[in-house]
Design an enzyme around this catalytic site. Structure first.
Site, PDB file in Angstrom:
ATOM      1  N   ARG A 160       0.711  -1.173  -0.498  1.00  0.00           N
ATOM      2  CA  ARG A 160       0.133  -0.114  -0.272  1.00  0.00           C
ATOM      3  C   ARG A 160       1.055   1.296  -0.177  1.00  0.00           C
ATOM      4  O   ARG A 160       0.653   2.661   0.812  1.00  0.00           O
ATOM      5  CB  ARG A 160      -1.087   0.217   1.264  1.00  0.00           C
TER       6      ARG A 160
ATOM      7  N   SER B  35     -10.450  -0.131   3.879  1.00  0.00           N
ATOM      8  CA  SER B  35      -9.803  -0.333   4.663  1.00  0.00           C
ATOM      9  C   SER B  35      -8.932   0.752   5.123  1.00  0.00           C
ATOM     10  O   SER B  35      -7.961   1.664   4.218  1.00  0.00           O
ATOM     11  CB  SER B  35      -8.344  -1.375   4.314  1.00  0.00           C
TER      12      SER B  35
ATOM     13  N   GLU C  71      -4.612   4.238   6.186  1.00  0.00           N
ATOM     14  CA  GLU C  71      -4.470   3.616   4.737  1.00  0.00           C
ATOM     15  C   GLU C  71      -4.684   4.612   3.347  1.00  0.00           C
ATOM     16  O   GLU C  71      -3.749   5.299   2.805  1.00  0.00           O
ATOM     17  CB  GLU C  71      -5.209   2.538   4.460  1.00  0.00           C
TER      18      GLU C  71
HETATM   19  N1  EPU Z   1     -10.762 -10.481  10.541  1.00  0.00           N
HETATM   20  C1  EPU Z   1     -11.667 -10.263  12.281  1.00  0.00           C
HETATM   21  N2  EPU Z   1     -12.564  -9.212  12.127  1.00  0.00           N
HETATM   22  C2  EPU Z   1     -13.341  -8.896  10.691  1.00  0.00           C
HETATM   23  C3  EPU Z   1     -12.482  -8.920   9.360  1.00  0.00           C
HETATM   24  C4  EPU Z   1     -11.319  -9.478   9.401  1.00  0.00           C
HETATM   25  O1  EPU Z   1     -11.197 -10.493  12.711  1.00  0.00           O
HETATM   26  O2  EPU Z   1     -13.495  -8.064  11.114  1.00  0.00           O
HETATM   27  C5  EPU Z   1      -9.557 -11.193  10.306  1.00  0.00           C
HETATM   28  C6  EPU Z   1      -9.892 -12.261   9.365  1.00  0.00           C
HETATM   29  O3  EPU Z   1     -10.743 -13.339   9.608  1.00  0.00           O
HETATM   30  C7  EPU Z   1      -8.811 -12.726   8.670  1.00  0.00           C
HETATM   31  C8  EPU Z   1      -8.263 -11.402   8.816  1.00  0.00           C
HETATM   32  O4  EPU Z   1      -8.724 -10.782  10.072  1.00  0.00           O
HETATM   33  O5  EPU Z   1      -8.610 -13.751   9.412  1.00  0.00           O
HETATM   34  C9  EPU Z   1      -7.812 -10.401   7.719  1.00  0.00           C
HETATM   35  O6  EPU Z   1      -8.515 -10.020   6.824  1.00  0.00           O
HETATM   36  P1  EPU Z   1      -9.305 -10.574   5.538  1.00  0.00           P
HETATM   37  O7  EPU Z   1      -9.272 -11.166   4.775  1.00  0.00           O
HETATM   38  O8  EPU Z   1     -10.544  -9.657   5.196  1.00  0.00           O
HETATM   39  O9  EPU Z   1      -7.850  -9.467   4.800  1.00  0.00           O
HETATM   40  P2  EPU Z   1      -7.316  -8.161   5.533  1.00  0.00           P
HETATM   41  O10 EPU Z   1      -6.163  -8.216   5.981  1.00  0.00           O
HETATM   42  O11 EPU Z   1      -8.744  -7.371   6.622  1.00  0.00           O
HETATM   43  C10 EPU Z   1      -6.863  -7.204   3.046  1.00  0.00           C
HETATM   44  C11 EPU Z   1      -6.784  -5.644   2.590  1.00  0.00           C
HETATM   45  C12 EPU Z   1      -8.312  -5.593   2.246  1.00  0.00           C
HETATM   46  C13 EPU Z   1      -8.053  -6.683   0.283  1.00  0.00           C
HETATM   47  C14 EPU Z   1      -8.143  -7.599   1.976  1.00  0.00           C
HETATM   48  C15 EPU Z   1      -8.206  -9.094   0.813  1.00  0.00           C
HETATM   49  C16 EPU Z   1      -5.375  -4.203   3.537  1.00  0.00           C
HETATM   50  C17 EPU Z   1      -5.045  -2.981   5.219  1.00  0.00           C
HETATM   51  N3  EPU Z   1      -6.704  -4.410   3.210  1.00  0.00           N
HETATM   52  O12 EPU Z   1      -7.583  -7.450   4.045  1.00  0.00           O
HETATM   53  O13 EPU Z   1      -8.157  -3.948   1.104  1.00  0.00           O
HETATM   54  O14 EPU Z   1      -9.093  -6.833   0.625  1.00  0.00           O
HETATM   55  O15 EPU Z   1      -6.981  -8.151   1.951  1.00  0.00           O
HETATM   56  O16 EPU Z   1      -6.984  -9.365  -0.335  1.00  0.00           O
HETATM   57  O17 EPU Z   1      -4.511  -5.174   3.446  1.00  0.00           O
HETATM   58  C18 EPU Z   1      -8.483  -1.613   0.476  1.00  0.00           C
HETATM   59  O18 EPU Z   1      -7.142  -2.035   1.192  1.00  0.00           O
HETATM   60  O19 EPU Z   1      -9.151  -1.192   1.022  1.00  0.00           O
HETATM   61  C19 EPU Z   1      -8.861  -3.572   1.314  1.00  0.00           C
HETATM   62  C20 EPU Z   1      -9.863  -3.713   1.499  1.00  0.00           C
END
Ligand code: EPU
Length: 340
Positions: free
Chosen positions: A166, A240, A336
């Site tokens: 990012r 995010s 972000e």
């Molecule tokens: N989780 C929680 N609570 C929540 C949501 C998620 O505990 O409310 C846990 C989930 O269980 C999971 C972990 O957090 O084990 C990761 O969640 P997720 O797979 O949704 O991915 P993320 O790391 O939270 C990142 C990106 C997203 C992207 C997703 C999928 C960043 C800051 N965010 O989210 O990007 O869509 O991976 O690849 O890296 C964005 O940048 O705007 C964005 C949405």
């Protein structure tokens, strides 16, 4: 070249958070040469400039001074198509998701993991958009940009853009100094599904797609995103709000000792990415609100405008989430979106 300067413009619908703000002056840019005209303009040339694409990665906490440049440069075409790859080019004002759909219609896979990401093509390199096991930098060839001081154009290749998680040159040394006008992407051949993201693979297996096509991967990514992330067209948000923090092995192990359930991912360089959403939820912040700004009840990384929130409300909420995570885990979350 004539420029249309709009004055006292409501910006609420020009950022996906839909918080109130007004621009003293706004110029819509449909051609790169209009940026040169802004730089050379007797009134606009000396003013501070804020560049807006789709407004999906910005939080307006005040009225921007100077002039807002709304980038609306269009056009998508294939530059070169040979045995190893397809090189495509798009104008910075094209909606990113429209480009993904267009490449699939042309029969070119390669961007499907990045489906439904809000925002424009020109904004995509700024934060090196990424999702479901792929980052833009993996498909990136080059950008054309215009320098906001000299009005000169330049082309930068991938190495010059210094992409990180990012992050890029455009968030660092070039922040506020240039406008991206066109982006070139290289889609490798033969196409291979990129299924490193476990949830994507599970989704495709459940759908009986063991040997998925680009369209299958696209459909799966769209379904997962629609189930997990609020649609900015319905509920103001910028995706995010926090980055996932990257820590070294020692810190990760210390946190793991105290919080064995924490979600983390090993990175190639031996460090670890911690799931900020997990930490925010563990702090009990899901659903927390300041005015009409709230931590989304489905995905804890996303802050939403339930209707009527100001940029300052969103920022106060973000600060309180950050404080909660700092207190509990000793980790400083980074924002972000770009704050104005
Ligand atoms: N989780 C929680 N609570 C929540 C949501 C998620 O505990 O409310 C846990 C989930 O269980 C999971 C972990 O957090 O084990 C990761 O969640 P997720 O797979 O949704 O991915 P993320 O790391 O939270 C990142 C990106 C997203 C992207 C997703 C999928 C960043 C800051 N965010 O989210 O990007 O869509 O991976 O690849 O890296 C964005 O940048 O705007 C964005 C949405």
């Amino acid at each position: 070249m004539d420029l249309m300067i709009q004055r006292d413009v409501d910006l609420a619908d020009l950022s996906t958070f839909r918080v109130p703000a007004r621009a003293q002056r706004l110029v819509r840019i449909e051609h790169a040469r209009q940026i040169r005209a802004v730089v050379d303009h007797p009134e606009l040339g000396v003013l501070p400039k804020l560049v807006l694409g789709g407004g999906s990665n910005v939080l307006l906490t005040r009225d921007p001074s100077g002039v807002v440049l709304k980038i609306e440069i269009g056009g998508m075409h294939v530059v070169q198509d040979d045995a190893d790859s397809t090189l495509i080019e798009a104008g910075a004002g094209v909606a990113w998701h429209d480009l993904v759909c267009w490449t699939l219609r042309q029969g070119f896979g390669g961007l499907e993991n990045l489906a439904l990401i809000p925002g424009t093509v020109g904004a995509a390199p700024v934060q090196n958009i990424g999702a479901y096991g792929m980052e833009l930098s993996e498909r990136f060839d080059s950008v054309e940009l215009v320098d906001l001081t000299t009005g000169r154009s330049a082309t930068l290749d991938r190495a010059a853009c210094r992409f990180g998680y990012r992050d890029s040159l455009f968030k660092g040394p070039l922040a506020g100094k240039s406008v991206i006008t066109r982006v070139r992407l290289r889609l490798p051949k033969p196409w291979r599904a990129q299924l490193g993201y476990a949830e994507l693979q599970r989704h495709l297996e459940r759908a009986g797609r063991r040997d998925p096509s680009p369209q299958d991967v696209f459909d799966a990514v769209c379904a997962i995103r629609r189930a997990k992330l609020p649609d900015p067209a319905r509920l103001g948000n910028a995706g995010s709000f926090f980055k996932n923090p990257v820590v070294n092995r020692t810190i990760r192990n210390e946190i793991l000792d105290e919080f064995p359930e924490i979600v983390s991912y090993p990175l190639e360089d031996g460090s670890y990415k911690l799931a900020a959403a997990w930490m925010i939820e563990a702090c009990g912040c899901k659903g927390r609100s300041v005015g009409a700004a709230a931590v989304d009840t489905r995905h804890a990384l996303v802050l939403v405008n339930r209707g009527g929130a100001s940029g300052a409300d969103v920022l106060r909420l973000a600060e309180s989430v950050r404080a909660a995570v700092r207190e509990r885990f000793g980790i400083e979350l980074e924002y972000e979106p770009v704050l104005v």
